[in-house]
Design a protein around this motif. Structure first.
Motif, PDB file in Angstrom:
ATOM      1  N   LYS A  12       0.829  -1.210   0.000  1.00 39.25           N
ATOM      2  CA  LYS A  12       0.000   0.000   0.000  1.00 39.25           C
ATOM      3  C   LYS A  12       0.861   1.256   0.000  1.00 39.25           C
ATOM      4  O   LYS A  12       0.660   2.159  -0.806  1.00 39.25           O
ATOM      5  CB  LYS A  12      -0.937  -0.002   1.197  1.00 39.25           C
ATOM      6  CG  LYS A  12      -1.830   1.223   1.275  1.00 39.25           C
ATOM      7  CD  LYS A  12      -2.156   1.460   2.723  1.00 39.25           C
ATOM      8  CE  LYS A  12      -2.270   2.875   3.117  1.00 39.25           C
ATOM      9  NZ  LYS A  12      -1.198   3.716   3.338  1.00 39.25           N
ATOM     10  N   LYS A  13       1.843   1.301   0.890  1.00 35.25           N
ATOM     11  CA  LYS A  13       2.683   2.496   0.996  1.00 35.25           C
ATOM     12  C   LYS A  13       3.547   2.713  -0.236  1.00 35.25           C
ATOM     13  O   LYS A  13       3.934   3.830  -0.527  1.00 35.25           O
ATOM     14  CB  LYS A  13       3.557   2.432   2.242  1.00 35.25           C
ATOM     15  CG  LYS A  13       2.773   2.701   3.501  1.00 35.25           C
ATOM     16  CD  LYS A  13       3.686   2.914   4.681  1.00 35.25           C
ATOM     17  CE  LYS A  13       2.862   3.294   5.894  1.00 35.25           C
ATOM     18  NZ  LYS A  13       3.700   3.624   7.040  1.00 35.25           N
ATOM     19  N   CYS A  14       3.844   1.628  -0.944  1.00 33.58           N
ATOM     20  CA  CYS A  14       4.653   1.742  -2.159  1.00 33.58           C
ATOM     21  C   CYS A  14       3.791   1.943  -3.401  1.00 33.58           C
ATOM     22  O   CYS A  14       4.297   1.977  -4.513  1.00 33.58           O
ATOM     23  CB  CYS A  14       5.546   0.514  -2.310  1.00 33.58           C
ATOM     24  SG  CYS A  14       6.859   0.425  -1.078  1.00 33.58           S
ATOM     25  N   GLY A  15       2.471   2.068  -3.209  1.00 43.56           N
ATOM     26  CA  GLY A  15       1.579   2.366  -4.319  1.00 43.56           C
ATOM     27  C   GLY A  15       1.106   1.175  -5.129  1.00 43.56           C
ATOM     28  O   GLY A  15       0.499   1.347  -6.177  1.00 43.56           O
ATOM     29  N   ALA A  16       1.369  -0.033  -4.646  1.00 43.57           N
ATOM     30  CA  ALA A  16       0.955  -1.245  -5.366  1.00 43.57           C
ATOM     31  C   ALA A  16      -0.325  -1.783  -4.727  1.00 43.57           C
ATOM     32  O   ALA A  16      -0.335  -2.847  -4.102  1.00 43.57           O
ATOM     33  CB  ALA A  16       2.068  -2.277  -5.351  1.00 43.57           C
ATOM     34  N   ILE A  17      -1.405  -1.041  -4.889  1.00 44.37           N
ATOM     35  CA  ILE A  17      -2.671  -1.362  -4.222  1.00 44.37           C
ATOM     36  C   ILE A  17      -3.191  -2.735  -4.641  1.00 44.37           C
ATOM     37  O   ILE A  17      -3.686  -3.502  -3.806  1.00 44.37           O
ATOM     38  CB  ILE A  17      -3.724  -0.268  -4.502  1.00 44.37           C
ATOM     39  CG1 ILE A  17      -3.216   1.102  -4.050  1.00 44.37           C
ATOM     40  CG2 ILE A  17      -5.054  -0.609  -3.832  1.00 44.37           C
ATOM     41  CD1 ILE A  17      -2.818   1.202  -2.608  1.00 44.37           C
ATOM     42  N   ASP A  18      -3.089  -3.075  -5.924  1.00 49.44           N
ATOM     43  CA  ASP A  18      -3.571  -4.381  -6.385  1.00 49.44           C
ATOM     44  C   ASP A  18      -2.837  -5.523  -5.670  1.00 49.44           C
ATOM     45  O   ASP A  18      -3.444  -6.517  -5.288  1.00 49.44           O
ATOM     46  CB  ASP A  18      -3.422  -4.527  -7.899  1.00 49.44           C
ATOM     47  CG  ASP A  18      -4.368  -3.600  -8.664  1.00 49.44           C
ATOM     48  OD1 ASP A  18      -5.393  -3.177  -8.087  1.00 49.44           O
ATOM     49  OD2 ASP A  18      -4.080  -3.310  -9.830  1.00 49.44           O
ATOM     50  N   ASP A  19      -1.523  -5.369  -5.506  1.00 50.74           N
ATOM     51  CA  ASP A  19      -0.745  -6.392  -4.794  1.00 50.74           C
ATOM     52  C   ASP A  19      -1.159  -6.465  -3.325  1.00 50.74           C
ATOM     53  O   ASP A  19      -1.224  -7.550  -2.739  1.00 50.74           O
ATOM     54  CB  ASP A  19       0.758  -6.116  -4.903  1.00 50.74           C
ATOM     55  CG  ASP A  19       1.279  -6.320  -6.316  1.00 50.74           C
ATOM     56  OD1 ASP A  19       0.750  -7.198  -7.035  1.00 50.74           O
ATOM     57  OD2 ASP A  19       2.216  -5.605  -6.702  1.00 50.74           O
ATOM     58  N   ALA A  20      -1.435  -5.310  -2.722  1.00 47.76           N
ATOM     59  CA  ALA A  20      -1.885  -5.285  -1.329  1.00 47.76           C
ATOM     60  C   ALA A  20      -3.195  -6.046  -1.177  1.00 47.76           C
ATOM     61  O   ALA A  20      -3.374  -6.818  -0.228  1.00 47.76           O
ATOM     62  CB  ALA A  20      -2.042  -3.842  -0.842  1.00 47.76           C
ATOM     63  N   VAL A  21      -4.104  -5.852  -2.128  1.00 42.93           N
ATOM     64  CA  VAL A  21      -5.402  -6.540  -2.080  1.00 42.93           C
ATOM     65  C   VAL A  21      -5.217  -8.048  -2.227  1.00 42.93           C
ATOM     66  O   VAL A  21      -5.850  -8.831  -1.518  1.00 42.93           O
ATOM     67  CB  VAL A  21      -6.358  -5.974  -3.159  1.00 42.93           C
ATOM     68  CG1 VAL A  21      -7.610  -6.827  -3.286  1.00 42.93           C
ATOM     69  CG2 VAL A  21      -6.713  -4.532  -2.842  1.00 42.93           C
TER      70      VAL A  21
END
Length: 101
Positions: free
Chosen positions: A79-88
């Protein structure tokens, strides 16, 4: 006694923390849950997605990828690195979700 990862990370020496982690991996000192969490926190502070992905791969290989604490740290790092899809994706794969999740 706090690990050298935690000491480096809490002193804003995130590069040093990741170097210690990598040095230990090269010498076959296997990291534990706490080591991964501290190193992932350093990746967050540095906003280093590539390093975080490498840590994620190592955690999976060492069967810590589904650990609750490591999983929560992975979600935060992505999330903090901007990879929201990976976070999900990581979030959905967590076996148990708790208040931290």
């Amino acid at each position: 006694m706090r690990s050298s990862f935690a000491r480096c990370g809490s002193n804003c020496r995130h590069e040093d923390s990741l170097k210690v982690f990598n040095d230990r991996m090269r010498t076959s000192v296997l990291p534990n849950q706490s080591s991964f969490v501290s190193s992932l926190n350093s990746c967050c502070s540095l906003e280093s997605l590539d390093r975080g992905k490498n840590l994620h791969a190592s955690a999976v290989k060492l069967k810590l990828g589904s650990d609750d604490f490591v999983g929560n740290s992975l979600v935060v790092m992505y999330k903090k690195c901007g990879a929201i899809d990976d976070a999900v994706v990581v979030f959905k794969r967590l076996r148990e979700k708790n208040i931290v999740t």
